[in-house]
Design a protein around this motif. Sequence first.
Motif, PDB file in Angstrom:
ATOM      1  N   LEU A   1       6.961  -4.797  -2.135  1.00 29.70           N
ATOM      2  CA  LEU A   1       6.007  -5.794  -2.503  1.00 29.70           C
ATOM      3  C   LEU A   1       7.339  -6.820  -2.692  1.00 29.70           C
ATOM      4  O   LEU A   1       7.911  -6.928  -3.913  1.00 29.70           O
ATOM      5  CB  LEU A   1       5.363  -5.557  -3.712  1.00 29.70           C
ATOM      6  CG  LEU A   1       4.298  -6.513  -4.518  1.00 29.70           C
ATOM      7  CD1 LEU A   1       3.303  -6.966  -3.682  1.00 29.70           C
ATOM      8  CD2 LEU A   1       3.444  -6.334  -5.693  1.00 29.70           C
ATOM      9  N   PRO A   2       7.339  -8.332  -1.661  1.00 32.10           N
ATOM     10  CA  PRO A   2       8.383  -8.817  -1.804  1.00 32.10           C
ATOM     11  C   PRO A   2       8.521  -9.569  -3.337  1.00 32.10           C
ATOM     12  O   PRO A   2       6.751 -10.759  -3.606  1.00 32.10           O
ATOM     13  CB  PRO A   2       8.188  -9.313  -1.009  1.00 32.10           C
ATOM     14  CG  PRO A   2       7.329  -8.887   0.572  1.00 32.10           C
ATOM     15  CD  PRO A   2       6.151  -8.799  -0.812  1.00 32.10           C
ATOM     16  N   GLY A   3       9.425 -10.333  -3.708  1.00 33.79           N
ATOM     17  CA  GLY A   3       9.480 -11.410  -4.563  1.00 33.79           C
ATOM     18  C   GLY A   3       9.209 -12.825  -4.557  1.00 33.79           C
ATOM     19  O   GLY A   3       8.909 -12.789  -2.932  1.00 33.79           O
ATOM     20  N   GLU A   4       9.391 -13.519  -5.557  1.00 38.59           N
ATOM     21  CA  GLU A   4       8.587 -14.693  -4.837  1.00 38.59           C
ATOM     22  C   GLU A   4       9.632 -15.777  -4.099  1.00 38.59           C
ATOM     23  O   GLU A   4      10.889 -15.372  -3.857  1.00 38.59           O
ATOM     24  CB  GLU A   4       9.009 -15.325  -6.331  1.00 38.59           C
ATOM     25  CG  GLU A   4       8.438 -17.626  -6.348  1.00 38.59           C
ATOM     26  CD  GLU A   4       8.933 -17.875  -7.262  1.00 38.59           C
ATOM     27  OE1 GLU A   4       9.648 -19.365  -7.241  1.00 38.59           O
ATOM     28  OE2 GLU A   4       9.543 -17.742  -8.723  1.00 38.59           O
ATOM     29  N   GLY A   5       9.311 -16.065  -3.251  1.00 40.84           N
ATOM     30  CA  GLY A   5       9.584 -16.697  -1.829  1.00 40.84           C
ATOM     31  C   GLY A   5      10.089 -16.215  -0.462  1.00 40.84           C
ATOM     32  O   GLY A   5      11.032 -15.707   0.256  1.00 40.84           O
ATOM     33  N   VAL A   6       9.493 -14.867  -0.497  1.00 40.55           N
ATOM     34  CA  VAL A   6      10.227 -13.223   0.284  1.00 40.55           C
ATOM     35  C   VAL A   6       9.087 -13.144   0.815  1.00 40.55           C
ATOM     36  O   VAL A   6       8.175 -12.746   0.536  1.00 40.55           O
ATOM     37  CB  VAL A   6      11.004 -12.150  -0.802  1.00 40.55           C
ATOM     38  CG1 VAL A   6      11.708 -11.421   0.542  1.00 40.55           C
ATOM     39  CG2 VAL A   6      12.162 -12.751  -1.800  1.00 40.55           C
ATOM     40  N   SER A   7       8.955 -13.033   2.341  1.00 43.14           N
ATOM     41  CA  SER A   7       7.986 -12.337   3.093  1.00 43.14           C
ATOM     42  C   SER A   7       8.251 -11.056   3.487  1.00 43.14           C
ATOM     43  O   SER A   7       9.253 -10.454   3.668  1.00 43.14           O
ATOM     44  CB  SER A   7       7.903 -13.048   4.524  1.00 43.14           C
ATOM     45  OG  SER A   7       8.568 -13.474   5.050  1.00 43.14           O
ATOM     46  N   LEU A   8       7.176 -10.568   3.859  1.00 45.02           N
ATOM     47  CA  LEU A   8       7.347  -8.904   4.487  1.00 45.02           C
ATOM     48  C   LEU A   8       8.537  -8.451   5.239  1.00 45.02           C
ATOM     49  O   LEU A   8       8.672  -8.385   6.000  1.00 45.02           O
ATOM     50  CB  LEU A   8       6.107  -8.369   4.470  1.00 45.02           C
ATOM     51  CG  LEU A   8       5.603  -6.847   5.029  1.00 45.02           C
ATOM     52  CD1 LEU A   8       6.772  -5.681   4.373  1.00 45.02           C
ATOM     53  CD2 LEU A   8       4.949  -6.675   5.956  1.00 45.02           C
ATOM     54  N   GLU A   9       8.206 -10.055   6.769  1.00 45.64           N
ATOM     55  CA  GLU A   9       9.025  -9.951   7.559  1.00 45.64           C
ATOM     56  C   GLU A   9      10.493  -9.469   6.833  1.00 45.64           C
ATOM     57  O   GLU A   9      11.592  -9.416   7.824  1.00 45.64           O
ATOM     58  CB  GLU A   9       8.801 -11.254   8.803  1.00 45.64           C
ATOM     59  CG  GLU A   9       7.312 -10.807   8.810  1.00 45.64           C
ATOM     60  CD  GLU A   9       6.785 -11.038   8.618  1.00 45.64           C
ATOM     61  OE1 GLU A   9       5.308 -10.459   8.867  1.00 45.64           O
ATOM     62  OE2 GLU A   9       6.502 -12.227   6.827  1.00 45.64           O
ATOM     63  N   ASP A  10      10.966 -10.796   5.882  1.00 46.23           N
ATOM     64  CA  ASP A  10      12.057 -10.961   5.262  1.00 46.23           C
ATOM     65  C   ASP A  10      12.769  -9.628   5.361  1.00 46.23           C
ATOM     66  O   ASP A  10      13.666  -9.005   4.866  1.00 46.23           O
ATOM     67  CB  ASP A  10      11.828 -11.588   4.773  1.00 46.23           C
ATOM     68  CG  ASP A  10      11.717 -13.294   4.585  1.00 46.23           C
ATOM     69  OD1 ASP A  10      12.424 -13.884   5.981  1.00 46.23           O
ATOM     70  OD2 ASP A  10      11.761 -13.852   3.139  1.00 46.23           O
ATOM     71  N   LYS A  11      11.843  -8.805   3.609  1.00 47.50           N
ATOM     72  CA  LYS A  11      12.234  -7.553   3.650  1.00 47.50           C
ATOM     73  C   LYS A  11      12.596  -6.336   5.032  1.00 47.50           C
ATOM     74  O   LYS A  11      13.403  -5.848   4.768  1.00 47.50           O
ATOM     75  CB  LYS A  11      11.087  -6.607   3.151  1.00 47.50           C
ATOM     76  CG  LYS A  11      10.768  -7.708   1.419  1.00 47.50           C
ATOM     77  CD  LYS A  11      11.432  -7.026   0.581  1.00 47.50           C
ATOM     78  CE  LYS A  11      11.162  -6.004  -0.490  1.00 47.50           C
ATOM     79  NZ  LYS A  11      11.229  -5.970  -1.250  1.00 47.50           N
ATOM     80  N   GLN A  12      11.388  -6.758   5.892  1.00 50.29           N
ATOM     81  CA  GLN A  12      11.997  -6.142   7.283  1.00 50.29           C
ATOM     82  C   GLN A  12      13.298  -6.081   7.819  1.00 50.29           C
ATOM     83  O   GLN A  12      14.255  -5.215   7.808  1.00 50.29           O
ATOM     84  CB  GLN A  12      10.768  -5.965   8.072  1.00 50.29           C
ATOM     85  CG  GLN A  12       9.470  -5.168   8.179  1.00 50.29           C
ATOM     86  CD  GLN A  12       8.428  -6.117   8.777  1.00 50.29           C
ATOM     87  OE1 GLN A  12       8.375  -6.832   9.999  1.00 50.29           O
ATOM     88  NE2 GLN A  12       7.035  -5.256   9.216  1.00 50.29           N
TER      89      GLN A  12
ATOM     90  N   ARG B   1       2.756  -3.217   2.172  1.00 51.19           N
ATOM     91  CA  ARG B   1       2.888  -3.672   0.765  1.00 51.19           C
ATOM     92  C   ARG B   1       1.428  -4.065  -0.065  1.00 51.19           C
ATOM     93  O   ARG B   1       1.525  -4.314  -0.926  1.00 51.19           O
ATOM     94  CB  ARG B   1       2.753  -5.160   1.614  1.00 51.19           C
ATOM     95  CG  ARG B   1       2.936  -6.606   0.506  1.00 51.19           C
ATOM     96  CD  ARG B   1       2.665  -7.741   1.960  1.00 51.19           C
ATOM     97  NE  ARG B   1       1.874  -7.602   3.020  1.00 51.19           N
ATOM     98  CZ  ARG B   1       1.402  -8.587   4.173  1.00 51.19           C
ATOM     99  NH1 ARG B   1       3.252 -10.030   4.052  1.00 51.19           N
ATOM    100  NH2 ARG B   1       0.449  -8.663   5.054  1.00 51.19           N
ATOM    101  N   GLU B   2       0.078  -3.712   1.132  1.00 47.74           N
ATOM    102  CA  GLU B   2      -1.117  -3.589   0.182  1.00 47.74           C
ATOM    103  C   GLU B   2      -1.302  -2.448  -0.158  1.00 47.74           C
ATOM    104  O   GLU B   2      -1.689  -2.738  -1.837  1.00 47.74           O
ATOM    105  CB  GLU B   2      -1.918  -3.222   1.422  1.00 47.74           C
ATOM    106  CG  GLU B   2      -3.532  -2.956   0.459  1.00 47.74           C
ATOM    107  CD  GLU B   2      -4.439  -2.651   2.075  1.00 47.74           C
ATOM    108  OE1 GLU B   2      -5.433  -3.068   1.764  1.00 47.74           O
ATOM    109  OE2 GLU B   2      -4.702  -2.762   2.947  1.00 47.74           O
ATOM    110  N   ALA B   3      -0.605  -1.277   0.377  1.00 42.26           N
ATOM    111  CA  ALA B   3      -0.737  -0.181  -1.114  1.00 42.26           C
ATOM    112  C   ALA B   3       0.242  -0.737  -2.170  1.00 42.26           C
ATOM    113  O   ALA B   3      -0.493   0.127  -3.559  1.00 42.26           O
ATOM    114  CB  ALA B   3      -0.191   1.328  -0.893  1.00 42.26           C
ATOM    115  N   ALA B   4       1.054  -1.349  -2.847  1.00 37.78           N
ATOM    116  CA  ALA B   4       2.597  -1.793  -3.463  1.00 37.78           C
ATOM    117  C   ALA B   4       1.414  -2.115  -4.521  1.00 37.78           C
ATOM    118  O   ALA B   4       1.055  -2.713  -6.213  1.00 37.78           O
ATOM    119  CB  ALA B   4       3.420  -2.146  -3.514  1.00 37.78           C
ATOM    120  N   GLY B   5       0.815  -3.470  -3.864  1.00 35.73           N
ATOM    121  CA  GLY B   5      -0.420  -4.353  -4.855  1.00 35.73           C
ATOM    122  C   GLY B   5      -1.688  -3.710  -5.305  1.00 35.73           C
ATOM    123  O   GLY B   5      -1.984  -3.942  -6.871  1.00 35.73           O
TER     124      GLY B   5
END
Length: 421
Positions: free
Chosen positions: A128-139, A95-99
Amino acid sequence: MTHASPRDLLQALFAAAVNAAQPEHCIPRFLPAPPKGRTLVIGAGKASAAMARVLEQHWPGELSGLVVTRYGYAVPCERIEIVEAAHPVPDAAGREAAGRILALVQGLGPDDLVICLISGGGSALLPLPGEGVSLEDKQAINRALLKSGATISEMNCVRRHLSAIKGGRLAAACHPALVLNLLISDVPGDNPMDIASGPTVADTTTCADALAIVRRYAIDLPFGARALLESGRGETVKPGDPRLAGVETHLIATPQMALEAAADVARAAGITPVVLGDSIEGEARDVGKVMAAIALQVKRHGQPVAAPCVLLSGGETTVTVRGNGRGGRNVEFLLSLAVALDGAAGIHAVAGDTDGVDGLEEIAGALATPDTLSRAWAKGIRPRDSLDNNDGHGFFEALGDSLITGPTLTNVNDFRAILIL
């Protein structure tokens, strides 16, 4: 046959397929002249670090940038920063790299050039999650998709619409700079929007398509992710968008190229190669049954070609995990094939992922021989039970027949070869 053994030949075929997709063999001819302005290198995937190193070695001008690759896949570069992150389930490092990559391309001008190095695995490495989506959601969504039996195209459709960087968004952020995409394909059909979920190409699918896939596989979406799709706020960049006018895309390595390289090795060994397809999909165990039937037709009737021959195929099958095993589509295919062949004489096979990782395991795949089942029974292992439990990795490990390569630094999807003598 000039090789010492069927096992040696199968391993040579796999090695040839992997070698054909190495960046050193396919990047240099696609490089343009340096631009008037800056040259910025970005990228993601299991091969991205190796691609960056080759680019550095052949680039005559100024160069800087950042690419993200899987843990263990980094190679030293002098001007391009290499970051490692998790695959197939994303992590905070990704996530940090994508940002950082998205921030790097801000403020570019029309005289600047962005060279984007994309290969398989890039989708999980740019979380890099979209609006309202967390990294935990993506996982959680990624884990559910990986176990669902969804195709890679379906998984990436969902990922694109839950992302702030995929689905052409990264290319749009590069505007008005020129963007040169160099892609190593790991997806059936080689559609650029499916390779790493298409961060720098247009997307023809919609939020409605993503929702349909979620319903089809009964994926439990967190509230924020569902809201993003249902509201349409997760829509991607579409063909014809003026921000993509300066994007040029090249497929520099594909599964078909890998199969053709393996076919050349087979011919040199006096074996007739038959390429069955570079984009075969479906449940791995079902594909195994079909391939076994074809191999038996060759053995018994000399159709569609007489032995000695080798049946070559690529693509990406799926595993719907219902048991307690570790999954792995290549080992599941191979175990299903072995069960269906039932010890037929003179038929040997290899199946492996060209990136060196089958499923969640640091194992590329495995090899099967006519005595695979008998050796398993002698160890007290019931092959059909292992298959029902999705435990191909445990099965072939117990026999000493796992195919272990370590990081190959490339990825053109699965490789299967069935040798019939």
